[in-house]
Design an enzyme around this catalytic site. Structure first.
Site, PDB file in Angstrom:
ATOM      1  N   ARG A  48       0.859  -1.177   0.000  1.00 55.18           N
ATOM      2  CA  ARG A  48       0.000   0.000   0.000  1.00 55.18           C
ATOM      3  C   ARG A  48       0.904   1.239   0.000  1.00 55.18           C
ATOM      4  O   ARG A  48       2.097   1.142   0.179  1.00 55.18           O
ATOM      5  CB  ARG A  48      -0.958   0.001   1.203  1.00 55.18           C
ATOM      6  CG  ARG A  48      -0.411  -0.634   2.403  1.00 55.18           C
ATOM      7  CD  ARG A  48      -0.237   0.187   3.651  1.00 55.18           C
ATOM      8  NE  ARG A  48      -0.224   1.610   3.557  1.00 55.18           N
ATOM      9  CZ  ARG A  48       0.884   2.353   3.704  1.00 55.18           C
ATOM     10  NH1 ARG A  48       2.063   1.787   3.878  1.00 55.18           N
ATOM     11  NH2 ARG A  48       0.814   3.653   3.670  1.00 55.18           N
ATOM     12  N   GLY A  49       0.265   2.381  -0.228  1.00 57.69           N
ATOM     13  CA  GLY A  49       1.019   3.602  -0.442  1.00 57.69           C
ATOM     14  C   GLY A  49       1.163   3.814  -1.932  1.00 57.69           C
ATOM     15  O   GLY A  49       1.595   2.900  -2.663  1.00 57.69           O
ATOM     16  N   ALA A  50       0.788   5.003  -2.405  1.00 61.75           N
ATOM     17  CA  ALA A  50       0.722   5.223  -3.852  1.00 61.75           C
ATOM     18  C   ALA A  50       2.023   4.889  -4.584  1.00 61.75           C
ATOM     19  O   ALA A  50       2.001   4.172  -5.592  1.00 61.75           O
ATOM     20  CB  ALA A  50       0.291   6.667  -4.135  1.00 61.75           C
ATOM     21  N   ARG A  89      -6.636  -0.358  -7.553  1.00 63.47           N
ATOM     22  CA  ARG A  89      -7.039   0.687  -6.600  1.00 63.47           C
ATOM     23  C   ARG A  89      -7.226   1.963  -7.392  1.00 63.47           C
ATOM     24  O   ARG A  89      -6.253   2.543  -7.894  1.00 63.47           O
ATOM     25  CB  ARG A  89      -6.014   0.868  -5.486  1.00 63.47           C
ATOM     26  CG  ARG A  89      -5.900  -0.341  -4.566  1.00 63.47           C
ATOM     27  CD  ARG A  89      -5.367   0.021  -3.196  1.00 63.47           C
ATOM     28  NE  ARG A  89      -6.337   0.789  -2.416  1.00 63.47           N
ATOM     29  CZ  ARG A  89      -6.021   1.402  -1.276  1.00 63.47           C
ATOM     30  NH1 ARG A  89      -4.794   1.355  -0.807  1.00 63.47           N
ATOM     31  NH2 ARG A  89      -6.949   2.083  -0.616  1.00 63.47           N
ATOM     32  N   GLN A 197      -2.769   2.361   9.845  1.00 58.24           N
ATOM     33  CA  GLN A 197      -1.460   2.437   9.193  1.00 58.24           C
ATOM     34  C   GLN A 197      -0.482   3.311   9.975  1.00 58.24           C
ATOM     35  O   GLN A 197       0.725   3.123   9.907  1.00 58.24           O
ATOM     36  CB  GLN A 197      -1.598   2.959   7.758  1.00 58.24           C
ATOM     37  CG  GLN A 197      -2.303   2.002   6.816  1.00 58.24           C
ATOM     38  CD  GLN A 197      -3.763   2.343   6.645  1.00 58.24           C
ATOM     39  OE1 GLN A 197      -4.417   2.778   7.593  1.00 58.24           O
ATOM     40  NE2 GLN A 197      -4.290   2.165   5.442  1.00 58.24           N
ATOM     41  N   ASP A 238      -2.356  10.478  -2.568  1.00 55.88           N
ATOM     42  CA  ASP A 238      -2.627   9.425  -3.535  1.00 55.88           C
ATOM     43  C   ASP A 238      -2.962   9.984  -4.909  1.00 55.88           C
ATOM     44  O   ASP A 238      -2.785   9.303  -5.916  1.00 55.88           O
ATOM     45  CB  ASP A 238      -3.767   8.544  -3.039  1.00 55.88           C
ATOM     46  CG  ASP A 238      -3.314   7.636  -1.909  1.00 55.88           C
ATOM     47  OD1 ASP A 238      -2.976   6.475  -2.188  1.00 55.88           O
ATOM     48  OD2 ASP A 238      -3.263   8.091  -0.757  1.00 55.88           O
ATOM     49  N   ASN A 248      -5.961  12.113  -0.069  1.00 54.38           N
ATOM     50  CA  ASN A 248      -5.076  11.349   0.808  1.00 54.38           C
ATOM     51  C   ASN A 248      -5.936  10.529   1.768  1.00 54.38           C
ATOM     52  O   ASN A 248      -7.168  10.613   1.757  1.00 54.38           O
ATOM     53  CB  ASN A 248      -4.129  12.288   1.569  1.00 54.38           C
ATOM     54  CG  ASN A 248      -3.014  11.532   2.277  1.00 54.38           C
ATOM     55  OD1 ASN A 248      -2.336  10.697   1.670  1.00 54.38           O
ATOM     56  ND2 ASN A 248      -2.816  11.800   3.549  1.00 54.38           N
ATOM     57  N   LYS A 249      -5.286   9.730   2.587  1.00 55.69           N
ATOM     58  CA  LYS A 249      -6.000   8.856   3.518  1.00 55.69           C
ATOM     59  C   LYS A 249      -7.059   9.635   4.298  1.00 55.69           C
ATOM     60  O   LYS A 249      -6.812  10.746   4.760  1.00 55.69           O
ATOM     61  CB  LYS A 249      -5.000   8.210   4.475  1.00 55.69           C
ATOM     62  CG  LYS A 249      -5.612   7.296   5.516  1.00 55.69           C
ATOM     63  CD  LYS A 249      -6.483   6.209   4.928  1.00 55.69           C
ATOM     64  CE  LYS A 249      -5.739   5.312   3.967  1.00 55.69           C
ATOM     65  NZ  LYS A 249      -6.627   4.293   3.356  1.00 55.69           N
TER      66      LYS A 249
END
Length: 346
Positions: A48-50, A89, A197, A238, A248-249
């Site tokens: 995970r993480g762009a 995603r 996270q 992201d 973003n998250k």
């Protein structure tokens, strides 16, 4: 933590992914040899993480070619498999951009695809290092009048470190650079609901580096900022629209609003591959809705009434007017002052 920690690695015929669903209690890697497993790993947040899923997607093209060769796929079937990886995603633009970049070498064969994927990974690490230096320079210059030589107190949200990238980190890379310069006092790491996270991954990375930190509930972030306990907030992204609106998250926009009220910098650190100039504003960014169970259950145990429904957006969009600065590998754009990605990063 090793300086060369890699969330994504190519073994020669498969992808090795650090399984981030198991951290911080277990450190294991997953050997990914087929497209189905890679798509599942991206969707379940094993990786995970762009930038990290961008690197995984880049190598995923090679994975599709190898699987197609072993199973006798047609070129059309291979391309369809790549399309599945690309759409695994939908909010994170890096995944699409990196897959598209590697696909420009598709007709040249496996060696060319692997060469391009390795370049994606290498350039991300190099860019993250540059980003860290640019962000630290900007912060030390802009907040010096208020804090003097005192080390900085930084708040961050979600995970933006080596685990979320090809290596080193974006927002956490800036934090690591400040720490290396002896100019970091403490980090406030938002736990990041619903999958934690921040507490599972960011805190783990900070422990490996010996960086002092607090893990706090997401709902505590605004109060921490307004009490004057934070000098700046740094987050990742992201997808960034041409006008500076930033996905973003989920929970990020609350941090930005509190920073604006407190008059402290709210910074977004992301590579230029996260900037989507084809997206005019945040209103055009597709926000991924994840499964209800992530907010209605905890470790498989129902925590909400059976009749309740779950609303689980994975991201929110922070308006560009709240983004003090966008830190990229090229430097810092002061977005809220009118330096827009669509004007400066063409």
């Amino acid at each position: 933590m090793p300086q060369d920690l890699r969330a994504v690695g190519w073994t020669g015929n498969s992808l090795a992914l650090i399984d981030q669903t198991l951290l911080p209690h277990r450190y294991e890697t997953r050997d990914v040899r087929d497209v189905d497993t890679l798509v599942d790993a991206i969707q379940r947040l094993v990786v995970r993480g762009a930038p990290a899923i961008g690197a995984a997607g880049a190598y995923g093209v090679a994975l599709a070619l190898l699987q197609g060769e072993h199973e006798g796929w047609t070129e059309e079937q291979v391309r369809k498999a790549v399309a599945r990886i690309r759409s695994a995603r939908p909010t994170a633009v890096n995944l699409m951009a990196c897959v598209d970049r590697v696909m420009t070498r598709f007709e040249e064969g496996l060696a060319a695809v692997l060469d391009e994927a390795a370049a994606v990974q290498r350039e991300d690490v190099e860019g993250n290092r540059a980003m860290g230096a640019h962000g630290a320079d900007w912060l030390l210059k802009r907040v010096a009048d208020g804090v003097g030589e005192r080390p900085l107190r930084i708040l961050t949200h979600c995970n933006t470190g080596a685990l979320a990238t090809a290596g080193w980190g974006t927002a956490l890379g800036v934090i690591r650079e400040l720490n290396a310069r002896g100019r970091l006092e403490v980090v406030y790491a938002d736990e990041t609901r619903p999958l934690l996270q921040g507490s599972r991954l960011t805190a783990w990375e900070l422990v490996q580096e010996g960086i002092p930190h607090y893990v706090q509930a997401d709902g505590a972030a605004a109060g921490t900022i307004l009490r004057g306990e934070v000098d700046a907030a740094i987050v990742g992204a992201d997808r960034i629209a041409a006008n500076g609106d930033t996905a973003n998250k989920v929970g990020t926009v609350g941090v930005a609003l509190a920073c604006a009220d407190a008059g402290i910098p709210f910074l977004v650190a992301a590579p230029t591959t996260t900037v989507d100039l084809a997206t005019a504003t945040g209103a055009d960014i597709h926000i991924e809705l994840r499964g209800e169970d992530e907010v209605l259950e905890w470790s498989g145990v129902r925590t909400a009434p059976a009749e309740s429904r779950g609303h689980n957006p994975a991201f929110d969009v922070t308006p560009g007017r709240l983004v003090t600065g966008l830190i990229t590998e090229r430097g810092v754009l002061e977005v809220s002052a009118g330096e827009l990605p669509g004007d400066r990063l063409k």
